[in-house]
Design a protein around this motif. Structure first.
Motif, short mmCIF file in Angstrom:
data_model
loop_
_atom_site.label_atom_id
_atom_site.label_comp_id
_atom_site.label_asym_id
_atom_site.label_seq_id
_atom_site.Cartn_x
_atom_site.Cartn_y
_atom_site.Cartn_z
N SER A 112 48.00 62.44 -86.05
CA SER A 112 49.27 62.72 -85.82
C SER A 112 49.94 62.19 -84.56
O SER A 112 49.14 62.53 -83.33
CB SER A 112 49.60 64.41 -85.94
OG SER A 112 49.19 64.85 -87.33
N GLU A 113 51.06 61.78 -84.32
CA GLU A 113 51.63 61.36 -83.16
C GLU A 113 53.01 62.18 -83.03
O GLU A 113 53.68 62.21 -83.92
CB GLU A 113 51.81 59.71 -83.12
CG GLU A 113 50.59 59.13 -83.16
CD GLU A 113 49.83 59.05 -81.83
OE1 GLU A 113 50.43 59.51 -80.95
OE2 GLU A 113 48.59 58.69 -81.81
N PRO B 207 52.03 55.66 -93.58
CA PRO B 207 52.37 56.93 -92.63
C PRO B 207 53.34 57.72 -93.26
O PRO B 207 54.33 57.20 -93.80
CB PRO B 207 52.45 56.22 -91.28
CG PRO B 207 52.68 54.84 -91.47
CD PRO B 207 52.23 54.47 -92.86
N ILE B 208 53.15 58.91 -92.83
CA ILE B 208 54.72 59.84 -93.10
C ILE B 208 55.34 60.45 -91.86
O ILE B 208 54.69 60.94 -91.09
CB ILE B 208 54.13 61.09 -94.13
CG1 ILE B 208 53.54 60.73 -95.24
CG2 ILE B 208 55.36 62.10 -94.23
CD1 ILE B 208 52.99 61.72 -96.13
N SER C 243 54.78 61.86 -86.62
CA SER C 243 54.11 60.90 -87.83
C SER C 243 52.84 61.08 -88.02
O SER C 243 51.84 61.29 -87.02
CB SER C 243 54.28 59.39 -87.18
OG SER C 243 53.73 58.48 -87.95
N THR C 244 52.39 61.14 -89.21
CA THR C 244 50.99 61.58 -89.47
C THR C 244 50.57 60.38 -90.62
O THR C 244 51.39 60.13 -91.44
CB THR C 244 50.79 63.00 -90.10
OG1 THR C 244 49.55 63.22 -90.59
CG2 THR C 244 51.79 63.21 -91.41
N HIS C 245 49.44 60.05 -90.57
CA HIS C 245 48.75 58.91 -91.44
C HIS C 245 47.72 59.53 -92.29
O HIS C 245 46.54 60.21 -91.86
CB HIS C 245 48.10 57.87 -90.45
CG HIS C 245 47.71 56.47 -91.25
ND1 HIS C 245 47.12 56.55 -92.32
CD2 HIS C 245 48.48 55.24 -90.93
CE1 HIS C 245 47.10 55.35 -92.90
NE2 HIS C 245 48.02 54.68 -91.99
N SER D 107 41.46 61.61 -88.25
CA SER D 107 41.75 60.15 -88.18
C SER D 107 41.76 59.30 -89.47
O SER D 107 40.38 59.71 -89.98
CB SER D 107 41.17 59.59 -86.86
OG SER D 107 39.90 59.40 -87.02
N PRO D 108 42.16 58.36 -89.56
CA PRO D 108 42.26 57.57 -90.68
C PRO D 108 40.77 56.84 -90.77
O PRO D 108 40.04 56.73 -91.64
CB PRO D 108 43.05 56.32 -90.63
CG PRO D 108 44.36 57.04 -89.86
CD PRO D 108 43.46 58.15 -88.94
#
Length: 457
Positions: free
Chosen positions: A67-68, A88-89, A79-81, A13-14
């Motif tokens: 990731s979500e 986020p990408i 989506s991943t940060h 996680s970030p």
């Protein structure tokens, strides 16, 4: 494996990344792999919840940070940060074409499981995915068509149609299926494909019924129409819609349920037009002698139940090694249903729910035991209880002018179908409540359907 994601959440996680350190961007190959696996699973007939779990498992296995995943009936997004000041990408795939193929679903589950266990690197998983995409189904195209025909012929056997009726039911259903394929190749919408398939098979059934009446052959020709209805009934989207709704994926559940009712509308339209025309032409569609298996436990009825289940599995491209278990489960659901109705005089819905719950429990247990997806076990096994005869009776009653009684029969058919889906899902919930383990990211606490919406823990 259930707690793997929770244990590594801080690392991925970030919040767990040092803001002063260089942040590495996520591997684009992993993002592409996760999206394509999810797309192929959803297009091949897997449920929304299972697709979400598989994608989350891959993000954990290949260390995509925070990731979500969002899965709906027609699209998939990831989506991943990366962390730090990086944005986020997000990637998205749209499912434009669906082909029920539980062979590919089974192979994709194996790919996800091996990746979660660390047995595959990104390159290996990508290469494996390409092989699955190019792989041939375990049955040729004509074998799938034969599977549809065998559903109708097995249903005819259950209803005492005899060899002549079973043969004609097989031919009528295959011809109806080929008609729908012909229309599909010319860009006709699927609703009208289903309508045409139902109308073609029903016309053949009515023709044989007229010949039988004129020559006094005593054939149960109505079993042809009933068998064709059972071959066309949307068992898979019905179960998936209830499964998605119970698991909290309401958008997908509503879309699948709407798909179910559109398919039912197509069947009702095709059969209804033929039945109305037959009545107007003077064909005797006797309400007192409509074909039905009732609650019989005769050997040929049990053979028919096993045949319907296995033929349904073939039409869904279920791997051949799973067919014997599916045949046994088809017999089991019929024995429970018929036994409860015969000995305890229970209503049809109660017997249906009881049989479906038993199939749900056994199917989920087999899936965990054999490390395979559960839907290939469940969907074909409920086929013997699909309300083909009830729906046919309702349509005939409507064409005879008893509209209210006919609509009540149609409502009963819909109720029985919903009872099948709800019972199967209840059986799965009973297994899930006591299971241990699972794919990474698919634990009990992380499941959206398990989160309380009122009060605290």
């Amino acid at each position: 494996m259930r707690d793997w994601r929770a244990a590594h959440e801080s690392e991925l996680s970030p919040e767990g990344l040092d803001q002063d350190e260089d942040v590495e961007l996520p591997d684009a190959r992993v993002i592409n792999l996760v999206l394509r696996v999810g797309e192929l699973m959803l297009a091949s007939g897997e449920s929304t919840e299972a697709v979400s779990e598989a994608m989350l498992s891959l993000t954990v296995a290949f260390e995509l940070p925070r990731s979500e995943v969002s899965v709906t009936f027609t699209s998939i997004s990831l989506s991943t940060h990366p962390g730090g000041d990086q944005p986020p990408i997000t990637g998205e795939r749209v499912v434009r074409r669906r082909t029920l193929d539980y062979f590919r679903v089974n192979e994709l589950h194996t790919l996800v499981e091996q990746s979660a266990l660390g047995l595959l690197e990104v390159e290996d998983a990508t290469a494996r995915l390409k092989q699955i995409q190019k792989a041939r189904m375990p049955y040729p195209n004509w074998g799938i068509a034969v599977g549809f025909g065998l559903i109708a012929s097995s249903a005819s056997v259950m209803m005492g149609g005899g060899p002549i009726v079973a043969t004609v039911a097989f031919l009528a259903t295959v011809l109806g299926d080929r008609t729908s394929v012909f229309l599909a190749r010319r860009g006709v919408a699927e609703f009208y494909q289903m309508t045409a398939a139902a109308a073609v098979a029903s016309t053949i059934g009515v023709a044989l019924l007229w010949v039988s009446t004129e020559l006094d052959l005593g054939l149960q020709a109505g079993a042809i129409i009933t068998g064709n209805i059972m071959a066309l009934l949307p068992g898979r989207p019905l179960v998936s819609s209830l499964q998605d709704g119970i698991s909290g994926s309401y958008v997908s559940a509503a879309a699948r349920l709407l798909e179910t009712f559109f398919t039912l509308g197509a069947i009702v339209s095709g059969v209804g037009v033929v039945a109305y025309t037959a009545v107007r032409l003077g064909v005797d569609l006797d309400l007192e002698n409509l074909p039905t298996a009732g609650t019989s436990l005769e050997p040929w009825v049990l053979v028919g139940a096993a045949g319907i289940a296995m033929a349904f599995a073939i039409s869904l491209a279920v791997p051949p090694r799973m067919l014997p278990a599916i045949g046994v489960m088809g017999v089991m659901i019929w024995v429970i249903y018929a036994g409860l109705r015969s000995f305890l005089d229970t209503p049809p819905v109660v017997g249906t729910v009881a049989g479906a719950v038993a199939v749900g429990v056994v199917g989920h247990w087999l899936a965990r035991r054999t490390r395979r997806p559960v839907l290939p076990y469940l969907i074909p096994s409920i086929a013997p209880l699909l309300p083909g005869s009830i729906l046919y009776r309702g349509l005939i009653e409507i064409t005879h002018g008893t509209t209210v009684v006919g609509l009540l029969s149609v409502v009963e058919a819909v109720t029985v179908g919903l009872a099948l889906g709800a019972g199967v899902n209840l059986g799965g919930e009973l297994v899930r409540a006591f299971q241990r383990g699972g794919l990474a990211g698919a634990g009990m606490r992380s499941r959206p359907a398990a989160r309380r919406t009122r009060g605290g823990y």
